[in-house]
Design a protein around this motif. Structure first.
Motif, PDB file in Angstrom:
ATOM      1  N   ILE A   8     -47.810 129.454  48.540  1.00  0.00           N
ATOM      2  CA  ILE A   8     -46.951 129.095  47.410  1.00  0.00           C
ATOM      3  C   ILE A   8     -46.294 127.740  47.650  1.00  0.00           C
ATOM      4  CG2 ILE A   8     -44.860 129.734  46.157  1.00  0.00           C
ATOM      5  CD1 ILE A   8     -45.601 132.673  46.662  1.00  0.00           C
ATOM      6  N   TYR A   9     -45.781 127.517  48.862  1.00  0.00           N
ATOM      7  CA  TYR A   9     -45.085 126.264  49.157  1.00  0.00           C
ATOM      8  C   TYR A   9     -46.033 125.071  49.040  1.00  0.00           C
ATOM      9  CZ  TYR A   9     -41.591 129.440  51.132  1.00  0.00           C
ATOM     10  OH  TYR A   9     -40.671 130.434  51.311  1.00  0.00           O
ATOM     11  N   ILE A  10     -47.249 125.212  49.552  1.00  0.00           N
ATOM     12  CA  ILE A  10     -48.209 124.106  49.475  1.00  0.00           C
ATOM     13  C   ILE A  10     -48.633 123.881  48.021  1.00  0.00           C
ATOM     14  CG2 ILE A  10     -50.469 123.295  50.249  1.00  0.00           C
ATOM     15  CD1 ILE A  10     -50.067 124.917  52.792  1.00  0.00           C
ATOM     16  N   THR A  11     -48.731 124.962  47.261  1.00  0.00           N
ATOM     17  CA  THR A  11     -49.054 124.831  45.837  1.00  0.00           C
ATOM     18  C   THR A  11     -47.964 124.070  45.096  1.00  0.00           C
ATOM     19  OG1 THR A  11     -50.299 126.911  45.908  1.00  0.00           O
ATOM     20  CG2 THR A  11     -49.624 126.106  43.745  1.00  0.00           C
ATOM     21  N   VAL A  12     -46.700 124.327  45.461  1.00  0.00           N
ATOM     22  CA  VAL A  12     -45.584 123.569  44.857  1.00  0.00           C
ATOM     23  C   VAL A  12     -45.726 122.088  45.164  1.00  0.00           C
ATOM     24  CG1 VAL A  12     -43.085 123.182  44.951  1.00  0.00           C
ATOM     25  CG2 VAL A  12     -43.983 125.514  44.865  1.00  0.00           C
ATOM     26  N   MET A  13     -46.102 121.747  46.396  1.00  0.00           N
ATOM     27  CA  MET A  13     -46.327 120.342  46.752  1.00  0.00           C
ATOM     28  C   MET A  13     -47.461 119.760  45.926  1.00  0.00           C
ATOM     29  SD  MET A  13     -46.022 120.852  50.889  1.00  0.00           S
ATOM     30  CE  MET A  13     -46.366 119.158  51.324  1.00  0.00           C
ATOM     31  N   GLY A  52     -39.859 117.703  47.727  1.00  0.00           N
ATOM     32  CA  GLY A  52     -39.043 118.022  48.892  1.00  0.00           C
ATOM     33  C   GLY A  52     -38.783 119.511  49.033  1.00  0.00           C
ATOM     34  N   CYS A  53     -38.619 120.206  47.918  1.00  0.00           N
ATOM     35  CA  CYS A  53     -38.436 121.665  47.981  1.00  0.00           C
ATOM     36  C   CYS A  53     -39.679 122.344  48.546  1.00  0.00           C
ATOM     37  CB  CYS A  53     -38.118 122.209  46.587  1.00  0.00           C
ATOM     38  SG  CYS A  53     -36.479 121.745  45.976  1.00  0.00           S
ATOM     39  N   GLY A  54     -40.852 121.895  48.099  1.00  0.00           N
ATOM     40  CA  GLY A  54     -42.087 122.482  48.619  1.00  0.00           C
ATOM     41  C   GLY A  54     -42.346 122.116  50.062  1.00  0.00           C
ATOM     42  N   SER A  55     -42.158 120.824  50.414  1.00  0.00           N
ATOM     43  CA  SER A  55     -42.459 120.392  51.782  1.00  0.00           C
ATOM     44  C   SER A  55     -41.461 120.955  52.782  1.00  0.00           C
ATOM     45  CB  SER A  55     -42.472 118.863  51.853  1.00  0.00           C
ATOM     46  OG  SER A  55     -41.206 118.323  51.509  1.00  0.00           O
ATOM     47  N   GLY A  56     -40.183 121.057  52.399  1.00  0.00           N
ATOM     48  CA  GLY A  56     -39.193 121.634  53.310  1.00  0.00           C
ATOM     49  C   GLY A  56     -39.468 123.092  53.596  1.00  0.00           C
ATOM     50  N   GLY A  77     -35.520 114.084  51.707  1.00  0.00           N
ATOM     51  CA  GLY A  77     -34.897 114.627  52.911  1.00  0.00           C
ATOM     52  C   GLY A  77     -33.831 115.659  52.593  1.00  0.00           C
ATOM     53  N   LEU A  78     -32.988 115.385  51.623  1.00  0.00           N
ATOM     54  CA  LEU A  78     -31.929 116.330  51.241  1.00  0.00           C
ATOM     55  C   LEU A  78     -32.526 117.610  50.669  1.00  0.00           C
ATOM     56  CD1 LEU A  78     -28.906 116.829  50.974  1.00  0.00           C
ATOM     57  CD2 LEU A  78     -28.996 115.751  48.707  1.00  0.00           C
ATOM     58  N   SER A  79     -33.550 117.471  49.831  1.00  0.00           N
ATOM     59  CA  SER A  79     -34.212 118.653  49.257  1.00  0.00           C
ATOM     60  C   SER A  79     -34.863 119.488  50.348  1.00  0.00           C
ATOM     61  CB  SER A  79     -35.263 118.220  48.232  1.00  0.00           C
ATOM     62  OG  SER A  79     -34.691 117.459  47.198  1.00  0.00           O
ATOM     63  N   GLU A  80     -35.436 118.836  51.348  1.00  0.00           N
ATOM     64  CA  GLU A  80     -36.081 119.566  52.433  1.00  0.00           C
ATOM     65  C   GLU A  80     -35.082 120.390  53.229  1.00  0.00           C
ATOM     66  OE1 GLU A  80     -38.219 116.737  54.763  1.00  0.00           O
ATOM     67  OE2 GLU A  80     -40.010 116.795  53.489  1.00  0.00           O
ATOM     68  N   MET A  98     -37.445 110.627  40.601  1.00  0.00           N
ATOM     69  CA  MET A  98     -36.429 111.471  41.231  1.00  0.00           C
ATOM     70  C   MET A  98     -36.785 112.947  41.086  1.00  0.00           C
ATOM     71  SD  MET A  98     -32.804 109.629  40.233  1.00  0.00           S
ATOM     72  CE  MET A  98     -31.881 111.036  40.839  1.00  0.00           C
ATOM     73  N   ILE A  99     -37.207 113.335  39.892  1.00  0.00           N
ATOM     74  CA  ILE A  99     -37.594 114.738  39.657  1.00  0.00           C
ATOM     75  C   ILE A  99     -38.781 115.115  40.537  1.00  0.00           C
ATOM     76  CG2 ILE A  99     -38.464 116.356  37.945  1.00  0.00           C
ATOM     77  CD1 ILE A  99     -36.946 114.715  35.819  1.00  0.00           C
ATOM     78  N   TYR A 100     -39.750 114.188  40.610  1.00  0.00           N
ATOM     79  CA  TYR A 100     -40.928 114.422  41.454  1.00  0.00           C
ATOM     80  C   TYR A 100     -40.531 114.589  42.923  1.00  0.00           C
ATOM     81  CZ  TYR A 100     -44.524 112.534  44.602  1.00  0.00           C
ATOM     82  OH  TYR A 100     -45.352 112.302  45.670  1.00  0.00           O
ATOM     83  N   CYS A 101     -39.636 113.747  43.425  1.00  0.00           N
ATOM     84  CA  CYS A 101     -39.245 113.784  44.829  1.00  0.00           C
ATOM     85  C   CYS A 101     -38.472 115.064  45.165  1.00  0.00           C
ATOM     86  CB  CYS A 101     -38.402 112.561  45.180  1.00  0.00           C
ATOM     87  SG  CYS A 101     -39.359 111.026  45.225  1.00  0.00           S
ATOM     88  N   VAL A 102     -37.604 115.496  44.269  1.00  0.00           N
ATOM     89  CA  VAL A 102     -36.849 116.733  44.501  1.00  0.00           C
ATOM     90  C   VAL A 102     -37.792 117.933  44.551  1.00  0.00           C
ATOM     91  CG1 VAL A 102     -35.155 118.311  43.514  1.00  0.00           C
ATOM     92  CG2 VAL A 102     -34.692 115.855  43.542  1.00  0.00           C
TER      93      VAL A 102
END
Length: 399
Positions: free
Chosen positions: A255-260, A284-288, A228-231, A277-281
């Protein structure tokens, strides 16, 4: 009832942002969606309210907060955009003809031997000859443009400054079901359904998967807070980047979907709290960034005039086919395999396919352009001869 209320409140607000903002539309949309990240931080506050006032009292406090949406809604004002107006050639020329000749029978008779009320002289005769040549050249140009494009707004503005263009609101429907036959809308919606399918799997089953790794319940719930914070951060930063215009928004979407997808692929090998934690961050950057880009991509692809219906249909199908079906399917895979690996592999496949689907936007866009050109040519062939006659008369008067 709560879900229906939130849908009726959020969709108009999001479409208003798409209508009011153009230069910084992505940033405005990112700001509006950044409050979604607060959902993950409300859990301790809600628990405190339940402990203090009971669950009934907690719901009363939430209802009081939601009533503030009325104050926000009172600030909305309707906005008529140029994209929602269309140039009416027939009414434009008809109104001009009425303003120039309101009563044809009341026009004064010119004196004998005069033209348009003026006696000819040698200078006037020479000017008339040069004027006729200009009229012939202009007539050819106008006739060519009328045959190719019909009587357009640019034709009137470029050659007939005395004629005031008349605009009319385009016909619109509350729900435009013709979008269901639009290949561009189909591409955007299929992309959103598949991405939402994989995204919902990740959010719903992430905590359960972490618990199977012997990660405590508190730490497992903390992983959702990291997403949530990363998003929130990603929505704001990606919105500012998209508004710069360096890359088309639909390419940023890929690009964003590829990051996810990359984050999900790497997350399959995560086996500790730190790697999760690394995976979630990263996820979250890609999904946000993806969430903040959905509305601007819809506007860029389908236009502002169809935004309400297009965005509404997109959210309906993504919620029904993606968000509602995704988690149960992933749960059934876990029941069959006793592992979440196959569930997250399914999410990864959805992200890859949804990103590749966006490349179909190119042929779909070409098809829609050709269809519009064919419709324009059909309208051009039906151009009224009276319209051309009025234009020719106006050119003679200008000469």
């Amino acid at each position: 009832m709560t879900g229906l209320g939130f849908a009726l409140a959020s969709l108009p607000a999001l479409t208003m942002i798409g209508r009011y903002f153009k230069k910084r539309r992505s940033l405005a949309n990112g700001l509006s969606r950044s409050g979604g990240g607060a959902t993950f931080f409300l859990a301790p506050i809600l628990q405190l309210l339940v402990d203090s006032y009971g669950w009934q009292g907690c719901l009363f406090v939430i209802a009081g907060l939601e009533l503030h949406l009325i104050a926000c809604a009172l600030l909305f004002r309707p906005l008529r955009l140029k994209e929602e107006l269309q140039f009416n050639s027939s009414k434009t020329l008809e109104m001009h003809r009425q303003s120039v000749n309101p009563h044809p029978n009341d026009q004064p008779n010119p004196e004998p031997g005069s033209q348009n009320g003026f006696k000819p002289t040698n200078i006037v005769a020479r000017r008339a000859i040069s004027g006729k040549e200009r009229v012939k050249a202009l007539q050819k140009e106008v006739e060519k443009r009328v045959q190719e494009y019909g009587v357009t707004e640019s034709l009137i503005v470029d050659h007939f400054p005395r004629i005031e263009p008349v605009y009319e609101p385009k016909k619109k429907r509350t729900l435009d079901f013709s979008l269901l036959k639009n290949p561009l809308w189909a591409v955007i919606t299929a992309n959103l359904v598949l991405t939402q399918f994989g995204y919902s799997i990740t959010l719903v089953h992430l905590v359960a998967r972490a618990k199977l790794m012997d990660i405590g319940q508190y730490k497992a719930a903390m992983l959702l807070s990291l997403i949530g914070l990363s998003e929130v951060i990603a929505q704001l930063s990606s919105g500012a980047l998209a508004d710069k215009g360096y890359i088309r928004r639909i390419h940023l979407h890929k690009i964003y979907i590829t990051v996810m997808a990359i984050a999900t692929a790497c997350g399959l090998f995560a086996n500790s709290f730190e790697t999760m934690m690394i995976y979630c961050v990263a996820f979250g950057c890609g999904s946000g960034s993806w969430q903040g880009n959905i509305l601007p991509v819809t506007v860029d692809t389908l236009g502002i005039r169809q935004l309400r219906s297009a965005y509404g249909f997109c959210l309906f199908f993504s919620g029904l086919c993606g968000q509602l079906i995704g988690p149960p399917v992933a749960g059934a895979l876990y029941d069959a395999t006793k592992s979440y690996t196959s569930s997250f592999v399914l999410a990864l496949v959805c992200f890859i396919v949804s990103s590749l689907l966006l490349w179909l936007e190119i042929p779909a866009n070409a098809y829609m352009r050709k269809k519009e050109e064919d419709n324009d040519n059909t309208k051009t062939k039906k151009t009224n001869g009276v319209v051309q006659e009025i234009l020719m008369q106006e050119m003679h008067e200008m000469a």
